[in-house]
Enzyme design. Structure first.
Site, PDB file in Angstrom:
ATOM      1  N   PRO A  25     -80.263 -66.300 -78.436  1.00 41.96           N
ATOM      2  CA  PRO A  25     -80.777 -65.075 -77.822  1.00 41.96           C
ATOM      3  C   PRO A  25     -81.063 -65.275 -76.339  1.00 41.96           C
ATOM      4  O   PRO A  25     -81.619 -66.297 -75.952  1.00 41.96           O
ATOM      5  CB  PRO A  25     -82.069 -64.806 -78.595  1.00 41.96           C
ATOM      6  CG  PRO A  25     -81.954 -65.602 -79.844  1.00 41.96           C
ATOM      7  CD  PRO A  25     -81.139 -66.805 -79.493  1.00 41.96           C
ATOM      8  N   CYS A  27     -82.610 -62.893 -73.212  1.00 43.92           N
ATOM      9  CA  CYS A  27     -83.138 -61.613 -72.731  1.00 43.92           C
ATOM     10  C   CYS A  27     -82.372 -61.162 -71.496  1.00 43.92           C
ATOM     11  O   CYS A  27     -82.083 -61.958 -70.597  1.00 43.92           O
ATOM     12  CB  CYS A  27     -84.621 -61.729 -72.419  1.00 43.92           C
ATOM     13  SG  CYS A  27     -85.648 -61.842 -73.888  1.00 43.92           S
ATOM     14  N   GLN A 102     -82.786 -60.930 -83.211  1.00 42.45           N
ATOM     15  CA  GLN A 102     -84.042 -61.668 -83.095  1.00 42.45           C
ATOM     16  C   GLN A 102     -85.179 -60.667 -82.931  1.00 42.45           C
ATOM     17  O   GLN A 102     -85.150 -59.816 -82.035  1.00 42.45           O
ATOM     18  CB  GLN A 102     -84.021 -62.621 -81.903  1.00 42.45           C
ATOM     19  CG  GLN A 102     -85.251 -63.533 -81.876  1.00 42.45           C
ATOM     20  CD  GLN A 102     -85.349 -64.379 -80.622  1.00 42.45           C
ATOM     21  OE1 GLN A 102     -85.536 -63.853 -79.535  1.00 42.45           O
ATOM     22  NE2 GLN A 102     -85.230 -65.696 -80.770  1.00 42.45           N
ATOM     23  N   TYR A 185     -94.767 -67.046 -77.229  1.00 42.49           N
ATOM     24  CA  TYR A 185     -95.002 -65.658 -77.609  1.00 42.49           C
ATOM     25  C   TYR A 185     -95.949 -65.612 -78.806  1.00 42.49           C
ATOM     26  O   TYR A 185     -96.498 -66.632 -79.225  1.00 42.49           O
ATOM     27  CB  TYR A 185     -93.670 -64.950 -77.833  1.00 42.49           C
ATOM     28  CG  TYR A 185     -92.802 -64.971 -76.593  1.00 42.49           C
ATOM     29  CD1 TYR A 185     -93.313 -64.526 -75.364  1.00 42.49           C
ATOM     30  CD2 TYR A 185     -91.514 -65.486 -76.615  1.00 42.49           C
ATOM     31  CE1 TYR A 185     -92.543 -64.575 -74.205  1.00 42.49           C
ATOM     32  CE2 TYR A 185     -90.730 -65.529 -75.467  1.00 42.49           C
ATOM     33  CZ  TYR A 185     -91.256 -65.075 -74.256  1.00 42.49           C
ATOM     34  OH  TYR A 185     -90.498 -65.139 -73.119  1.00 42.49           O
ATOM     35  N   ARG A 233     -87.168 -69.194 -85.245  1.00 35.11           N
ATOM     36  CA  ARG A 233     -87.040 -70.102 -84.100  1.00 35.11           C
ATOM     37  C   ARG A 233     -88.429 -70.622 -83.753  1.00 35.11           C
ATOM     38  O   ARG A 233     -89.383 -69.841 -83.658  1.00 35.11           O
ATOM     39  CB  ARG A 233     -86.430 -69.383 -82.898  1.00 35.11           C
ATOM     40  CG  ARG A 233     -85.990 -70.359 -81.801  1.00 35.11           C
ATOM     41  CD  ARG A 233     -85.313 -69.664 -80.643  1.00 35.11           C
ATOM     42  NE  ARG A 233     -84.401 -70.581 -79.946  1.00 35.11           N
ATOM     43  CZ  ARG A 233     -83.845 -70.318 -78.774  1.00 35.11           C
ATOM     44  NH1 ARG A 233     -84.080 -69.178 -78.153  1.00 35.11           N
ATOM     45  NH2 ARG A 233     -83.034 -71.189 -78.214  1.00 35.11           N
ATOM     46  N   LEU A 304     -79.819 -77.529 -73.140  1.00 41.27           N
ATOM     47  CA  LEU A 304     -78.940 -78.304 -72.263  1.00 41.27           C
ATOM     48  C   LEU A 304     -77.795 -78.958 -73.025  1.00 41.27           C
ATOM     49  O   LEU A 304     -77.445 -80.111 -72.785  1.00 41.27           O
ATOM     50  CB  LEU A 304     -79.730 -79.332 -71.464  1.00 41.27           C
ATOM     51  CG  LEU A 304     -80.509 -78.770 -70.265  1.00 41.27           C
ATOM     52  CD1 LEU A 304     -81.255 -79.881 -69.538  1.00 41.27           C
ATOM     53  CD2 LEU A 304     -79.590 -78.050 -69.297  1.00 41.27           C
ATOM     54  N   ARG A 327     -77.557 -70.483 -71.690  1.00 44.87           N
ATOM     55  CA  ARG A 327     -77.074 -70.399 -70.308  1.00 44.87           C
ATOM     56  C   ARG A 327     -75.635 -70.872 -70.177  1.00 44.87           C
ATOM     57  O   ARG A 327     -74.881 -70.336 -69.362  1.00 44.87           O
ATOM     58  CB  ARG A 327     -77.993 -71.215 -69.397  1.00 44.87           C
ATOM     59  CG  ARG A 327     -79.419 -70.683 -69.404  1.00 44.87           C
ATOM     60  CD  ARG A 327     -80.367 -71.488 -68.548  1.00 44.87           C
ATOM     61  NE  ARG A 327     -81.746 -71.164 -68.908  1.00 44.87           N
ATOM     62  CZ  ARG A 327     -82.795 -71.433 -68.146  1.00 44.87           C
ATOM     63  NH1 ARG A 327     -82.625 -72.033 -66.987  1.00 44.87           N
ATOM     64  NH2 ARG A 327     -83.999 -71.105 -68.544  1.00 44.87           N
TER      65      ARG A 327
END
Length: 373
Positions: A25, A27, A102, A185, A233, A304, A327
Protein backbone atom coordinates in the site's frame (compact mmCIF):
# COMPACT_ATOMS: atom_id res chain seq x y z
CA UNK A 1 17.81 -25.58 -14.76
CA UNK A 2 17.22 -22.90 -12.13
CA UNK A 3 13.57 -22.37 -11.17
CA UNK A 4 12.84 -19.00 -9.62
CA UNK A 5 11.25 -19.29 -6.19
CA UNK A 6 10.03 -15.69 -6.37
CA UNK A 7 7.79 -16.68 -9.27
CA UNK A 8 6.31 -19.76 -7.60
CA UNK A 9 2.64 -19.62 -6.56
CA UNK A 10 1.58 -18.75 -3.03
CA UNK A 11 -1.72 -19.25 -1.24
CA UNK A 12 -2.92 -16.66 1.29
CA UNK A 13 -5.94 -18.22 2.91
CA UNK A 14 -8.05 -19.31 -0.05
CA UNK A 15 -6.46 -16.75 -2.39
CA UNK A 16 -4.01 -18.13 -4.93
CA UNK A 17 -1.24 -15.79 -6.07
CA UNK A 18 0.73 -16.52 -9.23
CA UNK A 19 3.97 -15.27 -7.70
CA UNK A 20 5.36 -13.91 -4.44
CA UNK A 21 5.62 -10.26 -5.42
CA UNK A 22 3.17 -8.06 -3.52
CA UNK A 23 2.58 -4.39 -4.29
CA UNK A 24 2.53 -2.70 -0.90
CA UNK A 25 0.00 0.00 0.00
CA UNK A 26 1.20 3.49 -0.91
CA UNK A 27 -0.81 6.54 0.12
CA UNK A 28 -1.36 8.98 -2.73
CA UNK A 29 -2.97 11.88 -0.81
CA UNK A 30 -5.03 12.56 -3.92
CA UNK A 31 -8.63 11.78 -2.92
CA UNK A 32 -11.54 14.23 -2.94
CA UNK A 33 -13.13 14.16 0.53
CA UNK A 34 -12.28 10.48 0.78
CA UNK A 35 -13.41 9.68 -2.75
CA UNK A 36 -11.04 7.99 -5.20
CA UNK A 37 -10.33 10.09 -8.30
CA UNK A 38 -9.02 9.74 -11.83
CA UNK A 39 -5.53 9.75 -10.36
CA UNK A 40 -6.32 6.46 -8.61
CA UNK A 41 -7.55 4.95 -11.87
CA UNK A 42 -4.27 5.83 -13.55
CA UNK A 43 -2.12 4.84 -10.57
CA UNK A 44 -3.76 1.50 -9.78
CA UNK A 45 -4.22 0.74 -13.47
CA UNK A 46 -0.48 1.09 -14.04
CA UNK A 47 0.36 -1.16 -11.10
CA UNK A 48 -2.27 -3.72 -12.09
CA UNK A 49 -0.41 -4.30 -15.37
CA UNK A 50 2.89 -4.97 -13.60
CA UNK A 51 2.65 -8.74 -13.35
CA UNK A 52 2.87 -8.84 -9.55
CA UNK A 53 0.99 -11.52 -7.66
CA UNK A 54 -1.11 -9.14 -5.55
CA UNK A 55 -1.98 -5.43 -5.48
CA UNK A 56 -2.89 -3.88 -2.13
CA UNK A 57 -4.52 -0.47 -2.42
CA UNK A 58 -3.38 2.45 -0.33
CA UNK A 59 -4.83 2.81 3.15
CA UNK A 60 -8.56 3.46 3.02
CA UNK A 61 -9.71 5.22 6.18
CA UNK A 62 -12.68 3.66 7.97
CA UNK A 63 -13.95 7.08 9.08
CA UNK A 64 -13.33 10.71 8.12
CA UNK A 65 -11.39 11.32 11.35
CA UNK A 66 -9.28 8.23 10.59
CA UNK A 67 -7.66 9.82 7.53
CA UNK A 68 -3.98 10.76 7.73
CA UNK A 69 -4.62 13.88 5.64
CA UNK A 70 -7.77 15.58 4.38
CA UNK A 71 -6.91 14.15 0.95
CA UNK A 72 -6.69 10.52 2.03
CA UNK A 73 -8.73 7.74 0.48
CA UNK A 74 -11.73 6.60 2.52
CA UNK A 75 -14.20 3.74 2.60
CA UNK A 76 -16.73 5.08 5.07
CA UNK A 77 -19.73 6.27 3.05
CA UNK A 78 -21.80 5.37 0.01
CA UNK A 79 -19.95 8.07 -1.93
CA UNK A 80 -16.47 6.80 -1.07
CA UNK A 81 -17.55 3.22 -1.79
CA UNK A 82 -18.97 4.18 -5.18
CA UNK A 83 -15.87 6.16 -6.15
CA UNK A 84 -13.47 3.34 -5.30
CA UNK A 85 -15.79 0.88 -6.98
CA UNK A 86 -15.68 2.87 -10.21
CA UNK A 87 -11.88 2.91 -10.13
CA UNK A 88 -11.64 -0.82 -9.49
CA UNK A 89 -14.15 -1.57 -12.23
CA UNK A 90 -12.02 0.35 -14.73
CA UNK A 91 -8.85 -1.43 -13.59
CA UNK A 92 -10.48 -4.86 -13.77
CA UNK A 93 -11.39 -4.40 -17.42
CA UNK A 94 -7.72 -4.77 -18.25
CA UNK A 95 -6.20 -6.80 -15.41
CA UNK A 96 -6.99 -10.05 -13.62
CA UNK A 97 -4.50 -9.31 -10.82
CA UNK A 98 -6.00 -9.94 -7.36
CA UNK A 99 -6.68 -6.73 -5.43
CA UNK A 100 -6.86 -6.28 -1.67
CA UNK A 101 -7.91 -3.15 0.21
CA UNK A 102 -5.99 -1.93 3.23
CA UNK A 103 -8.31 -0.61 5.96
CA UNK A 104 -6.87 1.91 8.39
CA UNK A 105 -7.40 4.49 11.11
CA UNK A 106 -4.62 7.02 11.59
CA UNK A 107 -5.29 7.71 15.28
CA UNK A 108 -3.18 10.55 16.65
CA UNK A 109 -1.29 10.84 13.33
CA UNK A 110 -4.48 11.95 11.56
CA UNK A 111 -5.27 15.53 10.54
CA UNK A 112 -1.89 16.11 8.90
CA UNK A 113 -0.57 17.82 5.81
CA UNK A 114 0.54 15.70 2.86
CA UNK A 115 4.26 14.81 2.90
CA UNK A 116 5.07 17.25 0.11
CA UNK A 117 3.53 20.01 2.28
CA UNK A 118 5.72 19.06 5.23
CA UNK A 119 3.53 16.38 6.81
CA UNK A 120 2.94 18.47 9.93
CA UNK A 121 -0.19 18.19 12.02
CA UNK A 122 -3.16 20.38 11.13
CA UNK A 123 -4.59 21.59 14.43
CA UNK A 124 -8.26 20.98 15.22
CA UNK A 125 -9.07 24.68 14.85
CA UNK A 126 -7.15 25.16 11.59
CA UNK A 127 -8.82 24.96 8.18
CA UNK A 128 -9.39 21.31 7.16
CA UNK A 129 -8.15 20.05 10.54
CA UNK A 130 -9.96 17.99 13.19
CA UNK A 131 -9.52 16.61 16.69
CA UNK A 132 -7.60 13.34 16.63
CA UNK A 133 -8.39 10.24 18.73
CA UNK A 134 -5.95 7.75 20.24
CA UNK A 135 -5.61 5.26 23.11
CA UNK A 136 -4.18 7.98 25.34
CA UNK A 137 -4.06 11.77 25.31
CA UNK A 138 -0.37 11.75 24.36
CA UNK A 139 0.73 13.73 21.31
CA UNK A 140 2.90 12.09 18.65
CA UNK A 141 5.39 14.97 18.87
CA UNK A 142 5.90 17.55 21.59
CA UNK A 143 4.75 20.44 19.42
CA UNK A 144 1.51 18.77 18.32
CA UNK A 145 -2.03 19.11 19.67
CA UNK A 146 -2.73 16.05 21.84
CA UNK A 147 -5.38 13.53 20.83
CA UNK A 148 -8.47 12.74 22.88
CA UNK A 149 -8.28 9.34 24.59
CA UNK A 150 -10.92 6.95 23.29
CA UNK A 151 -13.44 5.86 25.91
CA UNK A 152 -15.34 2.57 25.75
CA UNK A 153 -17.99 4.03 23.48
CA UNK A 154 -15.32 5.50 21.21
CA UNK A 155 -13.55 2.16 20.91
CA UNK A 156 -16.85 0.48 20.06
CA UNK A 157 -17.48 3.08 17.36
CA UNK A 158 -14.08 2.47 15.78
CA UNK A 159 -14.65 -1.29 15.80
CA UNK A 160 -17.98 -0.69 14.13
CA UNK A 161 -16.34 1.55 11.53
CA UNK A 162 -13.88 -1.21 10.63
CA UNK A 163 -16.73 -3.71 10.28
CA UNK A 164 -18.78 -1.41 8.05
CA UNK A 165 -15.76 -0.67 5.87
CA UNK A 166 -15.14 -4.42 5.55
CA UNK A 167 -18.68 -4.93 4.32
CA UNK A 168 -18.16 -2.13 1.80
CA UNK A 169 -14.94 -3.80 0.64
CA UNK A 170 -16.81 -7.06 0.21
CA UNK A 171 -19.38 -5.36 -2.02
CA UNK A 172 -16.53 -4.00 -4.14
CA UNK A 173 -15.45 -7.58 -4.81
CA UNK A 174 -11.88 -7.24 -3.53
CA UNK A 175 -10.09 -10.52 -3.01
CA UNK A 176 -8.77 -9.70 0.46
CA UNK A 177 -8.42 -7.15 3.25
CA UNK A 178 -5.24 -6.02 4.93
CA UNK A 179 -5.73 -4.31 8.30
CA UNK A 180 -3.18 -1.57 8.93
CA UNK A 181 -1.69 -2.26 12.35
CA UNK A 182 1.66 -0.61 11.67
CA UNK A 183 3.47 2.72 11.25
CA UNK A 184 2.20 4.47 14.35
CA UNK A 185 -1.46 4.57 13.41
CA UNK A 186 -4.31 3.72 15.77
CA UNK A 187 -3.86 -0.05 16.13
CA UNK A 188 -0.10 0.34 16.57
CA UNK A 189 -0.74 3.11 19.10
CA UNK A 190 -2.67 0.65 21.26
CA UNK A 191 0.14 -1.91 20.97
CA UNK A 192 3.03 0.37 21.92
CA UNK A 193 3.76 1.37 25.54
CA UNK A 194 5.09 4.65 24.11
CA UNK A 195 1.61 5.73 23.02
CA UNK A 196 -0.65 3.59 25.20
CA UNK A 197 -0.71 4.79 28.81
CA UNK A 198 -4.12 3.33 29.65
CA UNK A 199 -4.88 1.62 32.96
CA UNK A 200 -7.98 -0.27 31.82
CA UNK A 201 -8.39 -3.53 29.90
CA UNK A 202 -6.71 -2.01 26.83
CA UNK A 203 -3.48 -0.92 28.53
CA UNK A 204 -0.63 -2.08 30.70
CA UNK A 205 0.09 -5.75 30.05
CA UNK A 206 0.94 -7.17 26.63
CA UNK A 207 -2.37 -9.03 26.47
CA UNK A 208 -4.26 -5.84 27.25
CA UNK A 209 -2.35 -3.80 24.68
CA UNK A 210 -3.02 -6.48 22.04
CA UNK A 211 -6.73 -6.52 22.82
CA UNK A 212 -7.76 -3.72 20.46
CA UNK A 213 -5.79 -5.15 17.51
CA UNK A 214 -7.43 -8.53 18.01
CA UNK A 215 -10.87 -7.00 18.35
CA UNK A 216 -10.39 -5.07 15.11
CA UNK A 217 -9.33 -8.28 13.38
CA UNK A 218 -12.36 -10.14 14.75
CA UNK A 219 -14.71 -7.35 13.63
CA UNK A 220 -13.30 -7.28 10.11
CA UNK A 221 -13.13 -11.06 9.84
CA UNK A 222 -16.78 -11.41 10.87
CA UNK A 223 -17.91 -8.73 8.39
CA UNK A 224 -15.97 -10.03 5.36
CA UNK A 225 -16.92 -13.19 3.44
CA UNK A 226 -15.37 -16.24 5.10
CA UNK A 227 -13.93 -17.51 1.82
CA UNK A 228 -11.84 -14.37 1.34
CA UNK A 229 -8.70 -13.76 3.44
CA UNK A 230 -8.05 -11.07 6.03
CA UNK A 231 -4.56 -10.33 7.31
CA UNK A 232 -2.70 -7.60 9.19
CA UNK A 233 0.32 -5.40 8.64
CA UNK A 234 2.43 -4.87 11.75
CA UNK A 235 5.40 -2.78 12.82
CA UNK A 236 7.74 -5.32 14.39
CA UNK A 237 9.59 -2.74 16.47
CA UNK A 238 9.31 0.92 17.38
CA UNK A 239 13.11 1.34 17.13
CA UNK A 240 12.85 3.04 20.55
CA UNK A 241 13.92 1.49 23.84
CA UNK A 242 10.90 0.50 25.89
CA UNK A 243 8.60 0.44 22.89
CA UNK A 244 6.78 -2.27 20.96
CA UNK A 245 9.19 -5.02 20.00
CA UNK A 246 9.69 -8.26 18.08
CA UNK A 247 8.63 -10.44 21.01
CA UNK A 248 5.30 -8.62 21.14
CA UNK A 249 4.95 -8.91 17.37
CA UNK A 250 5.51 -12.67 17.55
CA UNK A 251 2.94 -13.01 20.34
CA UNK A 252 0.40 -10.95 18.41
CA UNK A 253 1.07 -12.88 15.19
CA UNK A 254 0.39 -16.16 16.98
CA UNK A 255 -2.82 -14.78 18.45
CA UNK A 256 -3.92 -13.52 15.04
CA UNK A 257 -3.19 -16.89 13.45
CA UNK A 258 -5.33 -18.60 16.09
CA UNK A 259 -8.21 -16.28 15.12
CA UNK A 260 -7.98 -17.08 11.40
CA UNK A 261 -5.60 -14.40 10.16
CA UNK A 262 -4.36 -15.45 6.72
CA UNK A 263 -0.93 -13.74 6.71
CA UNK A 264 1.28 -11.22 8.47
CA UNK A 265 2.90 -8.31 6.60
CA UNK A 266 5.94 -7.23 8.63
CA UNK A 267 7.17 -3.63 8.61
CA UNK A 268 8.52 -1.44 11.45
CA UNK A 269 8.56 1.97 13.07
CA UNK A 270 6.28 4.98 12.84
CA UNK A 271 5.00 5.45 16.36
CA UNK A 272 7.63 7.88 17.65
CA UNK A 273 9.78 10.66 16.20
CA UNK A 274 12.54 9.33 18.50
CA UNK A 275 12.91 6.18 16.40
CA UNK A 276 16.46 5.34 15.32
CA UNK A 277 16.05 3.11 12.27
CA UNK A 278 19.05 1.21 10.92
CA UNK A 279 18.25 1.66 7.23
CA UNK A 280 19.77 -0.61 4.62
CA UNK A 281 18.81 -3.35 2.18
CA UNK A 282 16.74 -6.07 3.90
CA UNK A 283 16.71 -4.02 7.12
CA UNK A 284 13.30 -5.43 8.13
CA UNK A 285 13.63 -8.95 6.72
CA UNK A 286 14.97 -10.36 9.99
CA UNK A 287 11.76 -9.28 11.70
CA UNK A 288 9.72 -11.15 9.09
CA UNK A 289 11.88 -14.23 9.62
CA UNK A 290 11.28 -14.10 13.37
CA UNK A 291 7.54 -14.09 12.75
CA UNK A 292 7.80 -16.80 10.10
CA UNK A 293 9.62 -19.04 12.58
CA UNK A 294 6.70 -18.66 15.00
CA UNK A 295 3.64 -19.11 12.76
CA UNK A 296 2.50 -21.35 9.93
CA UNK A 297 0.69 -18.72 7.87
CA UNK A 298 2.48 -16.79 5.09
CA UNK A 299 4.71 -13.92 6.15
CA UNK A 300 5.42 -10.98 3.82
CA UNK A 301 8.69 -9.03 4.11
CA UNK A 302 9.05 -5.39 3.10
CA UNK A 303 11.64 -2.61 3.27
CA UNK A 304 14.36 -1.57 0.81
CA UNK A 305 13.87 -4.67 -1.31
CA UNK A 306 14.83 -3.32 -4.71
CA UNK A 307 16.72 -5.96 -6.72
CA UNK A 308 15.48 -9.18 -8.31
CA UNK A 309 18.30 -11.31 -6.91
CA UNK A 310 17.71 -9.84 -3.46
CA UNK A 311 13.99 -10.68 -3.55
CA UNK A 312 14.74 -14.15 -4.93
CA UNK A 313 17.15 -14.87 -2.08
CA UNK A 314 14.65 -13.78 0.58
CA UNK A 315 12.11 -16.29 -0.69
CA UNK A 316 14.54 -19.05 -1.71
CA UNK A 317 16.30 -18.99 1.66
CA UNK A 318 13.01 -19.17 3.54
CA UNK A 319 13.42 -15.77 5.19
CA UNK A 320 9.85 -14.86 4.19
CA UNK A 321 7.12 -16.33 2.01
CA UNK A 322 6.71 -13.23 -0.15
CA UNK A 323 8.18 -9.77 -0.61
CA UNK A 324 6.31 -6.52 -0.97
CA UNK A 325 7.60 -3.48 -2.80
CA UNK A 326 6.43 0.10 -2.48
CA UNK A 327 8.80 2.85 -3.59
CA UNK A 328 10.61 0.45 -5.91
CA UNK A 329 7.29 -0.10 -7.71
CA UNK A 330 6.63 3.62 -7.96
CA UNK A 331 10.07 4.08 -9.49
CA UNK A 332 9.72 1.08 -11.81
CA UNK A 333 6.10 -0.05 -12.28
CA UNK A 334 7.39 -2.89 -14.49
CA UNK A 335 9.65 -4.26 -11.75
CA UNK A 336 8.12 -7.77 -11.91
CA UNK A 337 8.74 -7.91 -15.69
CA UNK A 338 12.38 -7.06 -15.20
CA UNK A 339 12.70 -9.49 -12.29
CA UNK A 340 11.19 -12.28 -14.37
CA UNK A 341 13.66 -11.58 -17.16
CA UNK A 342 16.58 -11.59 -14.72
CA UNK A 343 15.44 -14.81 -13.03
CA UNK A 344 14.39 -16.76 -16.12
CA UNK A 345 10.68 -16.75 -15.23
CA UNK A 346 7.45 -15.75 -16.95
CA UNK A 347 5.08 -12.97 -15.99
CA UNK A 348 1.63 -11.88 -17.11
CA UNK A 349 1.50 -8.81 -19.34
CA UNK A 350 -1.08 -7.33 -21.71
CA UNK A 351 -0.67 -8.44 -25.31
CA UNK A 352 -0.49 -4.80 -26.36
CA UNK A 353 2.94 -4.71 -24.67
CA UNK A 354 4.33 -8.06 -25.80
CA UNK A 355 6.42 -6.50 -28.55
CA UNK A 356 8.48 -4.83 -25.80
CA UNK A 357 10.06 -8.19 -24.86
CA UNK A 358 13.85 -8.14 -25.19
CA UNK A 359 15.00 -10.45 -27.96
CA UNK A 360 16.88 -12.59 -25.49
CA UNK A 361 13.68 -13.12 -23.45
CA UNK A 362 11.09 -14.03 -26.09
CA UNK A 363 9.18 -16.27 -23.65
CA UNK A 364 9.01 -13.65 -20.90
CA UNK A 365 5.32 -12.77 -21.18
CA UNK A 366 2.16 -14.79 -20.81
CA UNK A 367 -1.43 -13.68 -21.36
CA UNK A 368 -2.79 -11.22 -18.82
CA UNK A 369 -6.22 -12.89 -19.11
CA UNK A 370 -8.32 -9.77 -19.42
CA UNK A 371 -11.85 -9.98 -18.23
CA UNK A 372 -11.49 -13.19 -16.23
CA UNK A 373 -13.11 -11.84 -13.08
Amino acid sequence: MHVSQLFQPLRIGSLDLENRIVIAPMCQYSADEGRATAWHTMHLGTLALSGAGLLITEAAAVSPEGRITPDDLGLYSDETEAALGAVLAAVRKHSAMPVAVQLAHAGRKASSHAPWDGGHQIGPHEPRGWQTKAPSAVAHAADEHPPVALDAAGIARVLGDFAVAARRAARLGVEGIEIHGAHGYLIHEFLSPLSNHRDDGYGGSLDNRMRFALEVFDAVRAAFPAERPVWMRLSATDWVEGGWDVAGTVALSRALEARGCAAVHVSSGGVSPRQAIALGPNYQVGFATAVKDAVSIPVIAVGLITEAAQAEAIVAEGLADAVSLARAMLYDPRWPWHAAAALGAQVRAPKQYWRSQPREHKDLFKDASFGQR
